[in-house]
Design an enzyme around this catalytic site. Structure first.
Site, PDB file in Angstrom:
ATOM      1  N   CYS A 121       9.521   6.454  15.308  1.00 29.02           N
ATOM      2  CA  CYS A 121       9.047   8.016  14.910  1.00 29.02           C
ATOM      3  C   CYS A 121       8.267   8.656  15.989  1.00 29.02           C
ATOM      4  O   CYS A 121       8.196   9.921  15.768  1.00 29.02           O
ATOM      5  CB  CYS A 121       8.334   7.660  13.684  1.00 29.02           C
ATOM      6  SG  CYS A 121       9.423   7.079  12.303  1.00 29.02           S
ATOM      7  N   HIS A 263       4.605  14.375  12.744  1.00 28.48           N
ATOM      8  CA  HIS A 263       5.821  13.615  12.302  1.00 28.48           C
ATOM      9  C   HIS A 263       5.967  13.515  10.777  1.00 28.48           C
ATOM     10  O   HIS A 263       5.022  13.338  10.266  1.00 28.48           O
ATOM     11  CB  HIS A 263       5.575  12.217  13.006  1.00 28.48           C
ATOM     12  CG  HIS A 263       6.651  11.217  12.323  1.00 28.48           C
ATOM     13  ND1 HIS A 263       7.846  11.674  12.116  1.00 28.48           N
ATOM     14  CD2 HIS A 263       6.782  10.197  11.407  1.00 28.48           C
ATOM     15  CE1 HIS A 263       8.956  10.713  11.512  1.00 28.48           C
ATOM     16  NE2 HIS A 263       7.889   9.738  11.096  1.00 28.48           N
ATOM     17  N   ASN A 293      12.556  12.159   6.327  1.00 25.91           N
ATOM     18  CA  ASN A 293      11.855  11.433   7.651  1.00 25.91           C
ATOM     19  C   ASN A 293      13.087  11.212   8.604  1.00 25.91           C
ATOM     20  O   ASN A 293      13.880  10.356   8.271  1.00 25.91           O
ATOM     21  CB  ASN A 293      11.456  10.085   7.381  1.00 25.91           C
ATOM     22  CG  ASN A 293      10.546   9.617   8.656  1.00 25.91           C
ATOM     23  OD1 ASN A 293      10.917   9.637   9.775  1.00 25.91           O
ATOM     24  ND2 ASN A 293       9.555   8.489   8.251  1.00 25.91           N
TER      25      ASN A 293
HETATM   26  N1  ACO Z   1      11.424   4.950  -6.620  1.00 28.05           N
HETATM   27  C1  ACO Z   1      10.793   4.466  -7.797  1.00 28.05           C
HETATM   28  N2  ACO Z   1       9.876   3.589  -7.393  1.00 28.05           N
HETATM   29  C2  ACO Z   1       9.533   3.225  -6.347  1.00 28.05           C
HETATM   30  C3  ACO Z   1      10.342   3.462  -5.078  1.00 28.05           C
HETATM   31  C4  ACO Z   1      11.322   4.358  -5.452  1.00 28.05           C
HETATM   32  N3  ACO Z   1      12.320   4.928  -4.599  1.00 28.05           N
HETATM   33  N4  ACO Z   1       9.907   2.441  -4.143  1.00 28.05           N
HETATM   34  C5  ACO Z   1       8.854   1.709  -4.586  1.00 28.05           C
HETATM   35  N5  ACO Z   1       8.763   1.920  -6.001  1.00 28.05           N
HETATM   36  C6  ACO Z   1       7.640   1.370  -6.455  1.00 28.05           C
HETATM   37  C7  ACO Z   1       7.241   0.086  -6.168  1.00 28.05           C
HETATM   38  O1  ACO Z   1       8.348  -0.969  -6.580  1.00 28.05           O
HETATM   39  C8  ACO Z   1       5.867  -0.219  -6.790  1.00 28.05           C
HETATM   40  O2  ACO Z   1       6.110  -0.505  -7.971  1.00 28.05           O
HETATM   41  P1  ACO Z   1       4.949  -1.404  -8.480  1.00 28.05           P
HETATM   42  O3  ACO Z   1       3.623  -0.816  -8.562  1.00 28.05           O
HETATM   43  O4  ACO Z   1       5.460  -1.573 -10.149  1.00 28.05           O
HETATM   44  O5  ACO Z   1       5.054  -2.653  -7.484  1.00 28.05           O
HETATM   45  C9  ACO Z   1       5.381   1.232  -6.495  1.00 28.05           C
HETATM   46  O6  ACO Z   1       6.525   2.176  -6.468  1.00 28.05           O
HETATM   47  C10 ACO Z   1       4.360   1.615  -5.519  1.00 28.05           C
HETATM   48  O7  ACO Z   1       5.088   1.081  -4.237  1.00 28.05           O
HETATM   49  P2  ACO Z   1       4.646   1.581  -2.903  1.00 28.05           P
HETATM   50  O8  ACO Z   1       5.677   0.960  -1.761  1.00 28.05           O
HETATM   51  O9  ACO Z   1       3.241   0.800  -2.800  1.00 28.05           O
HETATM   52  O10 ACO Z   1       4.445   2.936  -2.827  1.00 28.05           O
HETATM   53  P3  ACO Z   1       3.709   3.877  -1.929  1.00 28.05           P
HETATM   54  O11 ACO Z   1       2.838   4.831  -2.639  1.00 28.05           O
HETATM   55  O12 ACO Z   1       3.071   3.109  -0.844  1.00 28.05           O
HETATM   56  O13 ACO Z   1       4.883   4.883  -1.360  1.00 28.05           O
HETATM   57  C11 ACO Z   1       5.979   5.257   0.797  1.00 28.05           C
HETATM   58  C12 ACO Z   1       5.810   4.168  -0.336  1.00 28.05           C
HETATM   59  C13 ACO Z   1       6.232   6.488   0.187  1.00 28.05           C
HETATM   60  C14 ACO Z   1       6.981   4.442   1.567  1.00 28.05           C
HETATM   61  C15 ACO Z   1       4.573   5.095   1.548  1.00 28.05           C
HETATM   62  O14 ACO Z   1       4.125   3.933   1.744  1.00 28.05           O
HETATM   63  C16 ACO Z   1       4.708   5.794   2.983  1.00 28.05           C
HETATM   64  O15 ACO Z   1       5.035   7.043   3.062  1.00 28.05           O
HETATM   65  N6  ACO Z   1       4.705   4.878   4.038  1.00 28.05           N
HETATM   66  C17 ACO Z   1       4.432   5.440   5.609  1.00 28.05           C
HETATM   67  C18 ACO Z   1       6.011   5.581   6.054  1.00 28.05           C
HETATM   68  C19 ACO Z   1       5.606   5.959   7.598  1.00 28.05           C
HETATM   69  O16 ACO Z   1       4.850   6.634   7.663  1.00 28.05           O
HETATM   70  N7  ACO Z   1       6.361   5.333   8.265  1.00 28.05           N
HETATM   71  C20 ACO Z   1       6.361   5.415   9.713  1.00 28.05           C
HETATM   72  C21 ACO Z   1       7.432   6.115  10.502  1.00 28.05           C
HETATM   73  S1  ACO Z   1       8.953   5.438   9.860  1.00 28.05           S
HETATM   74  C22 ACO Z   1       9.825   4.563  11.388  1.00 28.05           C
HETATM   75  O17 ACO Z   1       8.908   4.617  12.094  1.00 28.05           O
HETATM   76  C23 ACO Z   1      11.012   4.424  11.219  1.00 28.05           C
END
Ligand code: ACO
Length: 344
Positions: A121, A263, A293
């Site tokens: 990214c 990003h 993304n």
């Molecule tokens: N739909 C519904 N529920 C979901 C989904 C989904 N798609 N995905 C996860 N959940 C649930 C999980 O199971 C979890 O449930 P639980 O609380 O019962 O266990 C809950 O939602 C929270 O899950 P988290 O993974 O903790 O959700 P979070 O709020 O952290 O959001 C996300 C996830 C959007 C991926 C976030 O963590 C994020 O944006 N991370 C950074 C990503 C990033 O910047 N990447 C860098 C670049 S990517 C690259 O380099 C290729």
């Protein structure tokens, strides 16, 4: 007689932007029909509403060629030539060779140097810093920098942690050698990496750790894995700190900024970086609602959309900042130039 050791190296100056998105739109509602998720969850956690998905057989090469062609035909000096191509991708068409030489050949750029940069990214920021080095060293005068991704080819369609986040697309910019204070001039980039976090975002298959075996079936290792919450936690301070370093290297204050093109991973991350820096979120450009993304394509695509939408205008002081797998991060500054109008 001029003294070559006292001459300032040329700066890198933006002269054109371009982007390409595959036609197929996949909305959050579409995804909620095939996996346990909802528009409400995706939109509230990420800001994403829809993303584009490449057609069968459409690869990073095809997207890069379209974006590159658009950028080359929309330069503010009317020139379509370049003497180097640097391409950022985490989804190359093949492990070997790099995708860039194929793109250069398809674009008819001749036998110019063409190579891929792999920083996921942060790939575009790394590629831009590399192009800046080529220009400063006198190796190149004009460079096409492309970010291109077909993320969908590495997504497990059953993994809701990743399938809802990523999209396909390509963005490109054309840069030339110029003066450090002229419109379009980039400042020094800040780049960083921490291999201690390398297991947080991975595609483990296709590399030396899992060499080909004739009998091997597809496994989870062939798909993108992301420990989203931990990446989220690390992204915000890293992007904020890197932004501060890039601004200081340019001699700009935070209050000097007119626009931030970050990003496009998650709107909550973009907003949190602004809060951490004490700048208004209204100057932070967002297009992830429409594209998701797109990893290495994200910043050049956002630059193109920001220009098309009039979000960026000539003379503005702009910050670019990225964070991604590696872990990697990077930031840079530029003075937005006058660019030819482009239809949205
Ligand atoms: N739909 C519904 N529920 C979901 C989904 C989904 N798609 N995905 C996860 N959940 C649930 C999980 O199971 C979890 O449930 P639980 O609380 O019962 O266990 C809950 O939602 C929270 O899950 P988290 O993974 O903790 O959700 P979070 O709020 O952290 O959001 C996300 C996830 C959007 C991926 C976030 O963590 C994020 O944006 N991370 C950074 C990503 C990033 O910047 N990447 C860098 C670049 S990517 C690259 O380099 C290729």
């Amino acid at each position: 007689m001029s003294n070559p050791t006292s001459a300032r190296p040329p700066a890198m100056v933006l002269v054109g932007v371009g982007g390409y998105l595959p036609e197929r739109i996949v909305t959050n509602d579409d995804l909620s029909k095939v996996m346990d998720t909802s528009d409400e969850w995706i939109a509230s956690r990420t800001g994403i509403r829809e993303r584009r998905v490449a057609a069968e057989g459409q690869t990073s090469l095809h997207l890069a060629v379209e974006a590159g062609r658009e950028a080359l035909k929309a330069t503010n000096d009317g020139r379509t030539d370049v003497d180097a191509l640097v391409l950022a991708t985490m989804t190359p068409d093949r492990l070997c060779p790099a995708t860039a030489p194929d793109v250069a050949a398809e674009l008819g750029l001749g036998h110019i140097p063409a190579f891929d940069v792999s920083a996921v990214c942060s790939g575009f920021v790394y590629a831009a810093a590399t192009a800046q080095g080529l220009i400063a060293a006198g190796t190149a005068q004009r460079v096409l920098i492309i970010g291109t991704e077909v993320m969908s080819s590495f997504l497990n369609p059953e993994d809701r942690n990743t399938a809802v986040i990523f999209g396909d697309g390509a963005g490109a910019v054309v840069v030339r050698a110029g003066e450090p204070d002229e419109p379009g001039a980039f400042g020094p980039f800040d780049l960083g990496a921490d291999g201690g976090g390398s297991d947080l975002i991975t595609v483990n298959g296709f590399g030396g750790r899992t060499p080909p075996e004739p009998t091997r079936e597809n496994t989870d290792d062939d798909y993108l894995f992301m420990a989203g919450r931990e990446v989220y936690r690390q992204a915000i301070p890293a992007m904020a700190e890197s932004s501060r370093v890039a601004l200081a290297a340019r001699g700009w204050e935070l209050g000097d900024l007119d626009a931030v093109i970050g990003h496009q991973a998650n709107v909550r991350i973009l907003d949190a970086v602004c809060r951490e820096l004490g700048i208004d979120t209204s100057i932070s450009f967002v297009n992830l609602d429409k594209v998701g993304n797109t990893s290495g394509a994200s910043i050049p695509l956002a630059m193109t959309h920001a220009h098309q939408q009039g979000f960026t205008t000539a003379g503005q002081r702009v910050l670019l900042t990225a964070f991604g797998a590696g872990l990697t991060w990077g930031s840079g500054t530029l003075i937005w130039p006058e660019l030819p109008e482009m239809p949205a």
